[in-house]
Each structure stands twice: as C-alpha cells, then as structure tokens.
Design a protein around this motif. Structure first.
Motif, PDB file in Angstrom:
ATOM      1  N   TRP A   1      70.176  56.105  40.092  1.00 64.09           N
ATOM      2  CA  TRP A   1      69.220  55.913  40.981  1.00 64.09           C
ATOM      3  C   TRP A   1      69.435  56.222  42.355  1.00 64.09           C
ATOM      4  O   TRP A   1      70.617  56.344  42.675  1.00 64.09           O
ATOM      5  CB  TRP A   1      68.860  54.270  40.701  1.00 64.09           C
ATOM      6  N   GLU A   2      68.430  56.369  43.215  1.00 63.46           N
ATOM      7  CA  GLU A   2      68.575  56.586  44.534  1.00 63.46           C
ATOM      8  C   GLU A   2      67.349  55.909  44.984  1.00 63.46           C
ATOM      9  O   GLU A   2      66.551  55.886  44.954  1.00 63.46           O
ATOM     10  CB  GLU A   2      68.538  58.088  44.867  1.00 63.46           C
ATOM     11  N   ALA A   3      67.956  55.052  46.122  1.00 65.74           N
ATOM     12  CA  ALA A   3      66.983  54.589  46.897  1.00 65.74           C
ATOM     13  C   ALA A   3      67.188  54.971  48.490  1.00 65.74           C
ATOM     14  O   ALA A   3      68.089  55.233  48.810  1.00 65.74           O
ATOM     15  CB  ALA A   3      67.394  53.079  46.735  1.00 65.74           C
ATOM     16  N   THR A   4      65.908  55.287  49.231  1.00 65.44           N
ATOM     17  CA  THR A   4      66.308  55.695  50.444  1.00 65.44           C
ATOM     18  C   THR A   4      65.032  54.882  51.452  1.00 65.44           C
ATOM     19  O   THR A   4      64.066  54.370  51.141  1.00 65.44           O
ATOM     20  CB  THR A   4      65.428  57.420  50.264  1.00 65.44           C
ATOM     21  N   ALA A   5      65.378  54.831  52.529  1.00 61.67           N
ATOM     22  CA  ALA A   5      64.860  54.254  53.576  1.00 61.67           C
ATOM     23  C   ALA A   5      64.808  55.091  54.927  1.00 61.67           C
ATOM     24  O   ALA A   5      65.976  55.675  55.084  1.00 61.67           O
ATOM     25  CB  ALA A   5      65.291  52.993  53.940  1.00 61.67           C
ATOM     26  N   ALA A   6      63.912  55.311  55.314  1.00 61.25           N
ATOM     27  CA  ALA A   6      63.582  56.259  56.412  1.00 61.25           C
ATOM     28  C   ALA A   6      62.803  55.772  57.600  1.00 61.25           C
ATOM     29  O   ALA A   6      61.841  55.188  57.539  1.00 61.25           O
ATOM     30  CB  ALA A   6      63.238  57.758  56.067  1.00 61.25           C
ATOM     31  N   LEU A   7      63.212  56.105  58.876  1.00 56.45           N
ATOM     32  CA  LEU A   7      62.527  55.834  59.963  1.00 56.45           C
ATOM     33  C   LEU A   7      61.780  57.185  60.517  1.00 56.45           C
ATOM     34  O   LEU A   7      62.620  58.091  60.758  1.00 56.45           O
ATOM     35  CB  LEU A   7      63.471  55.331  61.160  1.00 56.45           C
ATOM     36  N   LEU A   8      60.608  57.196  60.665  1.00 56.59           N
ATOM     37  CA  LEU A   8      59.848  58.446  61.056  1.00 56.59           C
ATOM     38  C   LEU A   8      59.421  58.251  62.569  1.00 56.59           C
ATOM     39  O   LEU A   8      58.911  57.261  63.018  1.00 56.59           O
ATOM     40  CB  LEU A   8      58.625  58.386  60.194  1.00 56.59           C
ATOM     41  N   PHE A   9      59.658  59.520  63.106  1.00 54.92           N
ATOM     42  CA  PHE A   9      59.347  59.229  64.606  1.00 54.92           C
ATOM     43  C   PHE A   9      58.485  60.359  65.094  1.00 54.92           C
ATOM     44  O   PHE A   9      58.640  61.657  64.728  1.00 54.92           O
ATOM     45  CB  PHE A   9      60.499  59.367  65.490  1.00 54.92           C
ATOM     46  N   GLU A  10      57.355  60.277  65.757  1.00 56.07           N
ATOM     47  CA  GLU A  10      56.719  61.461  66.271  1.00 56.07           C
ATOM     48  C   GLU A  10      56.424  61.430  67.902  1.00 56.07           C
ATOM     49  O   GLU A  10      55.950  60.358  68.256  1.00 56.07           O
ATOM     50  CB  GLU A  10      55.549  61.966  65.491  1.00 56.07           C
ATOM     51  N   LYS A  11      56.469  62.469  68.651  1.00 61.20           N
ATOM     52  CA  LYS A  11      56.307  62.448  70.038  1.00 61.20           C
ATOM     53  C   LYS A  11      55.348  63.534  70.403  1.00 61.20           C
ATOM     54  O   LYS A  11      55.941  64.922  70.052  1.00 61.20           O
ATOM     55  CB  LYS A  11      57.521  62.157  70.942  1.00 61.20           C
ATOM     56  N   GLU A  12      54.216  63.205  70.969  1.00 59.80           N
ATOM     57  CA  GLU A  12      53.289  64.244  71.283  1.00 59.80           C
ATOM     58  C   GLU A  12      53.836  64.962  72.723  1.00 59.80           C
ATOM     59  O   GLU A  12      53.661  64.208  73.765  1.00 59.80           O
ATOM     60  CB  GLU A  12      51.829  63.774  71.211  1.00 59.80           C
ATOM     61  N   ILE A  13      54.130  66.182  73.075  1.00 61.24           N
ATOM     62  CA  ILE A  13      54.420  66.794  74.163  1.00 61.24           C
ATOM     63  C   ILE A  13      53.436  67.947  74.450  1.00 61.24           C
ATOM     64  O   ILE A  13      53.619  69.149  74.096  1.00 61.24           O
ATOM     65  CB  ILE A  13      55.885  67.346  74.218  1.00 61.24           C
ATOM     66  N   GLY A  14      52.364  67.777  75.319  1.00 57.77           N
ATOM     67  CA  GLY A  14      51.237  68.726  75.426  1.00 57.77           C
ATOM     68  C   GLY A  14      50.795  69.260  74.045  1.00 57.77           C
ATOM     69  O   GLY A  14      50.345  68.333  73.288  1.00 57.77           O
ATOM     70  N   LYS A  15      50.920  70.595  73.868  1.00 57.50           N
ATOM     71  CA  LYS A  15      50.288  71.249  72.705  1.00 57.50           C
ATOM     72  C   LYS A  15      51.433  71.100  71.713  1.00 57.50           C
ATOM     73  O   LYS A  15      51.098  71.837  70.656  1.00 57.50           O
ATOM     74  CB  LYS A  15      49.804  72.625  73.316  1.00 57.50           C
ATOM     75  N   THR A  16      52.449  70.292  71.780  1.00 57.91           N
ATOM     76  CA  THR A  16      53.641  70.618  70.731  1.00 57.91           C
ATOM     77  C   THR A  16      53.888  69.129  70.367  1.00 57.91           C
ATOM     78  O   THR A  16      53.455  68.197  71.187  1.00 57.91           O
ATOM     79  CB  THR A  16      54.890  71.147  71.512  1.00 57.91           C
ATOM     80  N   SER A  17      54.371  68.893  69.150  1.00 58.51           N
ATOM     81  CA  SER A  17      54.746  67.828  68.707  1.00 58.51           C
ATOM     82  C   SER A  17      56.211  67.695  68.163  1.00 58.51           C
ATOM     83  O   SER A  17      56.543  68.755  67.270  1.00 58.51           O
ATOM     84  CB  SER A  17      53.843  67.219  67.325  1.00 58.51           C
ATOM     85  N   LEU A  18      56.990  66.733  68.613  1.00 58.06           N
ATOM     86  CA  LEU A  18      58.222  66.695  68.030  1.00 58.06           C
ATOM     87  C   LEU A  18      58.376  65.475  66.964  1.00 58.06           C
ATOM     88  O   LEU A  18      58.086  64.584  67.048  1.00 58.06           O
ATOM     89  CB  LEU A  18      59.264  66.207  69.048  1.00 58.06           C
ATOM     90  N   THR A  19      58.844  65.958  65.922  1.00 56.06           N
ATOM     91  CA  THR A  19      58.927  64.968  64.662  1.00 56.06           C
ATOM     92  C   THR A  19      60.300  64.971  64.033  1.00 56.06           C
ATOM     93  O   THR A  19      61.074  65.798  63.927  1.00 56.06           O
ATOM     94  CB  THR A  19      58.027  65.167  63.443  1.00 56.06           C
ATOM     95  N   MET A  20      60.781  63.619  63.940  1.00 61.01           N
ATOM     96  CA  MET A  20      62.182  63.408  63.329  1.00 61.01           C
ATOM     97  C   MET A  20      62.317  62.322  62.385  1.00 61.01           C
ATOM     98  O   MET A  20      61.607  61.382  62.643  1.00 61.01           O
ATOM     99  CB  MET A  20      63.095  63.057  64.671  1.00 61.01           C
ATOM    100  N   ASN A  21      62.889  62.406  61.243  1.00 60.53           N
ATOM    101  CA  ASN A  21      63.054  61.632  60.314  1.00 60.53           C
ATOM    102  C   ASN A  21      64.694  61.305  60.102  1.00 60.53           C
ATOM    103  O   ASN A  21      65.418  62.346  59.809  1.00 60.53           O
ATOM    104  CB  ASN A  21      62.541  62.255  59.019  1.00 60.53           C
ATOM    105  N   PHE A  22      64.982  59.855  60.036  1.00 60.19           N
ATOM    106  CA  PHE A  22      66.284  59.515  60.014  1.00 60.19           C
ATOM    107  C   PHE A  22      66.359  59.000  58.557  1.00 60.19           C
ATOM    108  O   PHE A  22      65.863  57.742  58.400  1.00 60.19           O
ATOM    109  CB  PHE A  22      66.715  58.410  60.961  1.00 60.19           C
TER     110      PHE A  22
END
Lengths: 233, 125
Positions: free
Chosen positions: A124-145
C-alpha cells in the motif's frame, strides 16, 4: 523572496536525499468545480541507461461537493523494455480538496489525499499533499508538497517526500507553456511543458498536458516524457 | 484605567484594520442568461470582490481566461469571485452554459465607485 527561494531549495535537497521511486507526474492545481465529471488518461515514459519504463493511468472522477473532488485510477506499467510485462499494476483512490477561494488570499491552497494498492500483492501507499498556486500577472506558479507513506508485505515501511513545481504562462487557452521541476526518490528533473484547454458545449472541455523532463542525476541518462488528456463534462 | 485605554485602542486598531481589509464589492446579476451589467468598471491595481446573483432557474458558470477564473453559480444563489489586482485593460468573461448570450467585460481603470456591501444570505429570490 529570499526566504521563499531558500524554502524551495530546502525542499529540493530534503527530497533528493530521502527518496527512491519515480516522481514525474501531474502537477495538481488547488481548484475544484462543482458538478464536474472527468475521464483522464496519463502516459509516462522514462528512459534511463537500463532501458525504457512505460506507465499509463486511466481515471474517472467527479465532484462530491463545491470544494471536494474524488477520482479513481487504474494504473498499468511495463518495465524496462519487457513488452510482455505490460499489465495492471495498481488501483488508486484520490480526493482533492479546495481549501481557499481562488484569489481571496495571497495564494490559493488545496490538499490532496491518495490511497494506492498494488494489484498482485498486499502493498500500500498513502499520500497527503499540500497544493499551492499563486497568480503573478499572466503567469501562475503551482507547487505540490507530497508526503508518501509505504507499507505492506514487500514494501519496507517508509515515509518519503516529493516536490513538484510548475511555472506556467497563460498565453492562450489552447497553448500555455510552462517550466516544471520535480524532486524526490533520488531524482531531480527539470524541463519544458505545454498545456492547453479546448472548450466545447457547456461544461464539456478537453485539457491536455505534455512535458519533457530531463533528469540531473550525475552522468546517468534519466529522461521522462509525460502526457495527460482530460475530458471534463 | 491605563489597561482599559490600551484595550480600547487595540480594539479600534483591529476594527480599523478590518475596515481597511474589506474589499471593494461589485455586483453582477444573471437574468434570462444575460449578465447585468455587461460592463463592469473596477479600479486598477486593487483586489475586488465580485458578487454574482443568479436569478435564473438554471446554473451558470462564470468563465474568463483573461481573469483566470471559473466559477459555477447555482440557480437562485449568489456566488463570490475575487479578482485582481489588475493593470488597466479589458478582461472579457462569459457564461459557459449560455456562451452566445451571457457575455461581459471587466474594464479596469481609475474608477473609484464601489457598491454597498450585500446581505449575507446566499439565497436569492
């Protein structure tokens, strides 16, 4: 800003030291739309000095509420050029939770929970993740931990980290170039990605993503191609 | 006595912060699969709250690639979308369920007109 960069470098270094299977996969956005249903297909091809490894995911998902989405996956895999070996590898259930309203706070946050079971063994494998997104003008920064916990008959009980980053330029709905970075499982990879969305009638839309990630693991070749197609309705 | 003064000052300071933290609100209505008004002016470089009332009996989805927002508004309900801060310009949006009729544009300029805050109920008649 310095603190932010230091934090990312810290995450990269931790993941690089602690982990050991493959990390290139989808970068998740922290958003959910109510009434949404989707079919999804993903393909991964990893080329190393030892050979080629192929994996495919097929999934069906639907929104449980205005902020929670459920998705069920079937995963198939073929190991190192053994074409007879292609078969069902595992099953996975996933819940994605939109924690904040888009644009309300400085950044948007979400959470992801996954439970995966190997098809032919009690692993088995259990995963928990924190998802982050920041809009910077016409761009988007997305990060997953990600925090991944493995256990079972053939798996050594262990806890691992993964980190995924995508910096996307929202050029056109159909074409959005991006840079992606992946760390974890003794892997550090960076590469270009392209994605887009084509709308049809009402909520029907087709999303596509493709990324070519180059591994930076010493002198060994370790490149990955990922493709994802989602039909939402 | 000094303690009381400090507490009152703290409360006022907190209240002031809360007032400053309130986002300017703008109202958009959906009636007969049309957006009213079809043009909304919002101030530049400021985050604003767009309150959308759906008076129709069917759901609508506010969709805008320019604004990077997608939001379903259920029938006879209100929904909130946060947009900005944005530079001056025109940002189009449409209703995904009725894209031929439900169309509009957010115009970002130096306007300072702000609507009155709305009641808290999410249900509209």
């Amino acid at each position: 800003m310095r603190l932010f960069i230091s934090f990312i470098l810290c995450v990269i270094s931790i993941a690089k030291v602690q982990a050991d299977s493959f990390v290139v996969d989808k970068v998740y956005h922290p958003y959910v739309l109510p009434n949404e249903q989707e079919f999804e297909w993903r393909l991964f091809s990893r080329q190393t000095d030892e050979g080629n490894k192929l994996a495919q995911h097929i999934a069906y998902g639907f929104a449980l509420s205005e902020r929670v989405m459920f998705e069920a996956y079937i995963l198939g895999e073929r190991n190192e050029n053994d074409s007879d070996d292609y078969g069902l590898k595992s099953y996975e259930a996933e819940v994605r939770w939109m924690l904040t309203e888009q644009g309300e706070l400085w950044a948007d946050w979400g959470a992801l929970f996954e439970l995966e079971k190997q098809h032919d063994s009690n692993d088995w494998e259990a995963t928990a993740a924190l998802l982050f997104e920041k809009e910077i003008g016409k761009t988007s920064l997305t990060m997953n931990f990600f925090m991944v916990y493995e256990w079972g008959d053939n798996s050594r009980e262990s806890m691992k980290n993964e980190f995924r980053l995508q910096y996307r330029y929202r050029f056109l709905p159909q074409l959005q170039p991006a840079i992606e970075l992946y760390t974890g499982h003794n892997y550090l990879g960076i590469g270009p990605a392209f994605m887009g969305i084509q709308r049809f009638d009402r909520q029907k839309q087709l999303k596509w993503e493709m990324g070519f990630i180059v591994g930076f693991n010493g002198n060994n070749k370790d490149n990955a191609l990922r493709v994802a197609i989602e039909y939402e309705f | 006595m000094f303690k009381w003064k400090v507490n009152i000052t703290s409360c006022l300071l907190l209240f002031s912060c809360a007032v400053f933290a309130q986002r300017p609100e703008f109202v958009l209505e959906i009636k007969d699969h049309l957006f009213y008004p079809a043009e909304i002016h919002i101030p530049k470089n400021k985050k604003v709250k767009l309150v959308i009332y759906n008076y129709d009996a069917t759901p609508e989805e506010f969709d805008s690639f320019d604004l990077n927002r997608e939001k379903v508004i259920f029938p006879h309900r209100k929904s909130i979308i946060f947009i900005g801060p944005l530079p001056e310009g025109r940002y189009s949006f449409f209703g995904e369920y009725h894209p031929n009729t439900a169309k509009g544009v957010v115009i970002v300029d130096d306007t300072t007109t702000v609507n009155q805050p709305l009641e808290e109920s999410s249900h509209v008649d």
